[in-house]
Design a protein around this motif. Structure first.
Motif, PDB file in Angstrom:
ATOM      1  N   ARG A 299      58.761  53.827  58.838  1.00 18.22           N
ATOM      2  CA  ARG A 299      57.457  53.054  58.658  1.00 18.22           C
ATOM      3  C   ARG A 299      57.893  51.607  59.198  1.00 18.22           C
ATOM      4  O   ARG A 299      58.380  50.846  58.041  1.00 18.22           O
ATOM      5  CB  ARG A 299      57.105  53.207  57.113  1.00 18.22           C
ATOM      6  N   GLU A 300      57.079  51.059  60.106  1.00 20.17           N
ATOM      7  CA  GLU A 300      57.478  49.967  60.567  1.00 20.17           C
ATOM      8  C   GLU A 300      56.157  48.960  60.021  1.00 20.17           C
ATOM      9  O   GLU A 300      55.155  49.341  59.796  1.00 20.17           O
ATOM     10  CB  GLU A 300      57.281  49.881  62.103  1.00 20.17           C
ATOM     11  N   ASP A 301      56.561  47.599  59.563  1.00 25.00           N
ATOM     12  CA  ASP A 301      55.579  46.708  59.399  1.00 25.00           C
ATOM     13  C   ASP A 301      55.150  45.763  60.576  1.00 25.00           C
ATOM     14  O   ASP A 301      56.008  44.946  60.920  1.00 25.00           O
ATOM     15  CB  ASP A 301      56.232  45.641  58.038  1.00 25.00           C
ATOM     16  N   TRP A 302      54.468  46.275  61.308  1.00 28.81           N
ATOM     17  CA  TRP A 302      53.815  45.690  62.567  1.00 28.81           C
ATOM     18  C   TRP A 302      53.415  44.346  62.504  1.00 28.81           C
ATOM     19  O   TRP A 302      53.326  43.363  63.520  1.00 28.81           O
ATOM     20  CB  TRP A 302      52.989  46.458  63.480  1.00 28.81           C
ATOM     21  N   LEU A 303      53.307  43.911  61.232  1.00 27.30           N
ATOM     22  CA  LEU A 303      52.620  42.588  61.049  1.00 27.30           C
ATOM     23  C   LEU A 303      53.808  41.537  60.873  1.00 27.30           C
ATOM     24  O   LEU A 303      53.399  40.260  60.800  1.00 27.30           O
ATOM     25  CB  LEU A 303      51.529  42.352  60.051  1.00 27.30           C
ATOM     26  N   ALA A 304      55.002  42.025  60.475  1.00 30.04           N
ATOM     27  CA  ALA A 304      56.068  41.372  60.279  1.00 30.04           C
ATOM     28  C   ALA A 304      56.590  40.436  61.378  1.00 30.04           C
ATOM     29  O   ALA A 304      56.492  40.793  62.524  1.00 30.04           O
ATOM     30  CB  ALA A 304      57.341  41.993  59.604  1.00 30.04           C
TER      31      ALA A 304
END
Length: 326
Positions: A299-304
Motif C-alpha cells: 500500500r503506497e502513500d502517494w502523497l508522501a
C-alpha cells in the motif's frame, strides 16, 4: 431526444453530478440549481470518444473493442478502448523509436519539458478533479488536493534530470594511472502498470521518474478509472513532450501486461499496478528477457515525499576507464 451509444464513445448519465458541476464552475454552481454549463434546451450534447495514446497520436484500438467505465455510484461515464496485443506492440515500437531522441536531449531540456507538462495539467485542473471525484466518490476539495499533488509531482521531477547524474555518478578511486568515472544512463523502454487505486497521482508518480531519467514509457492505465489517464494524454500531446515518449493504453491489465512482460524490446517493468499473484507471474516472464523489474511495494502513500527511489530502478551505471595524461 437521445442518440444510441457507439463503440468507443462516451455516454454518461443524463446530467453531470452536482460535485462535478461545482468542480467545473464553482461560481456558477453556487448561484444556480442546475448543473454548470448545462446544454441548451433541445441540444444533443457532443459525447467524447476516448481512444488510446500512441506515438503522439490518438488511434482507436485495432480490435475495435471497448468496455464501459462507471463511476463510484455505478453510473455509466464513458466507453474506453480495449487495447489488444497488437496495440501493445505498436506502443512499444513508438516508445523504442522515441528513445534515442529523448535520451539524447540535454538533461536541462528534459526538465523544462516536464515542467511544461505541469503547466498544461494546471490548466485542466477542474476537468481532472471532476473525473477523480466521479471515479472515486470523493468530495470536491479532496479531488482538487489530489490534482494539485499530481501537478506538484511533475514539478518535483522536473528539477531532477540535470542533478541525478551528480547524485548517482562518481569519480572512483583506483590503483593505477587511470581515471575511473561512473555515470547513470537510461535503460530504454519501460512498461508501467498504473496503480488502480490512484488513477492520477499514482500514475504521475510512476511515469514522471521514468521519463525524467531519459527512458520512454508504455503505460497501462487504471482499468477501473482510465479517464484521468486519457485526459493526461491530452495534456501531454499539447505540451512539448515528443510523441512516443509516453504511450497510454486502456483496457484489461491482465490481458495487456503479459505481452509487455515478455516483449523482448521492453527493458524495464514497473509492477506497481499488479496484484501479488499477477506480479510474480509477470516477473517470471520478464526474467526471460532480463528486464529490470520494480516490484509492487504494498500500500503506497502517494502523497508522501517521493525521493529518488523510483528513478534508480531504471538507470544503469556505466563506467569509463581513461589513462591519466592522455
Amino acid at each position: 431526444m437521445s442518440t444510441p451509444d457507439t463503440p468507443g464513445s462516451s455516454s454518461g448519465g443524463p446530467e453531470v453530478h452536482a460535485e462535478a458541476a461545482e468542480l467545473a464552475d464553482p461560481a456558477g454552481a453556487a448561484h444556480s440549481g442546475a448543473p454548470a454549463h448545462a446544454p441548451a434546451a433541445g441540444r444533443i450534447p457532443v459525447r467524447k470518444t476516448y481512444k488510446l495514446y500512441t506515438g503522439g497520436a490518438f488511434p482507436r484500438s485495432e480490435s475495435g473493442r471497448c468496455y464501459p467505465v462507471t463511476g463510484s455510484d455505478g453510473a455509466h461515464l464513458a466507453n474506453a478502448a480495449l487495447a489488444s496485443r497488437k496495440d501493445a506492440r505498436d506502443a512499444v515500437t513508438a516508445a523504442r523509436s522515441a528513445f534515442p531522441g529523448w535520451s539524447g536531449r540535454t538533461a536541462y531540456n528534459r526538465g523544462q519539458i516536464l515542467y511544461r507538462v505541469a503547466e498544461m495539467m494546471e490548466g485542466r485542473s477542474a476537468q481532472f478533479a471532476a473525473e477523480i471525484a466521479e471515479a472515486d466518490g470523493i468530495g470536491a476539495e479532496r479531488a482538487r488536493e489530489l490534482v494539485s499533488a499530481a501537478v506538484d509531482r511533475w514539478v518535483y521531477y522536473a528539477g531532477w534530470p540535470d542533478k541525478i547524474g551528480q547524485v548517482l555518478g562518481a569519480a572512483n578511486p583506483v590503483s593505477g594511472p587511470y581515471f575511473n568515472l561512473s555515470r547513470p544512463e537510461p535503460t530504454g523502454v519501460v512498461a508501467v502498470l498504473a496503480p488502480p487505486a490512484a488513477p492520477l497521482l499514482g500514475l504521475v508518480s510512476a511515469v514522471a521518474p521514468v521519463i525524467a531519467t531519459g527512458n520512454t514509457a508504455v503505460v497501462v492505465a487504471s482499468e477501473r478509472a482510465p479517464l484521468p489517464a486519457l485526459t493526461l494524454a491530452e495534456a501531454l500531446a499539447t505540451s512539448d513532450l515528443p510523441g512516443g515518449v509516453v504511450n497510454i493504453l486502456t483496457g484489461r491489465t491482465g490481458e495487456i501486461a503479459p505481452h509487455l512482460a515478455s516483449h523482448a524490446d521492453v527493458n524495464g517493468l514497473d509492477l506497481t499496478g499488479a496484484g501479488p499473484e499477477a506480479a510474480a507471474d509477470l516477473e517470471r516472464s520478464a526474467a526471460e528477457t532480463l528486464k529490470r523489474v520494480l516490484r509492487p511495494g504494498g500500500r503506497e502513500d502517494w502523497l508522501a515525499a517521493p525521493g529518488i527511489s523510483r528513478m534508480t530502478p531504471f538507470l544503469e551505471t556505466k563506467t569509463v576507464w581513461h589513462p591519466v595524461g592522455v
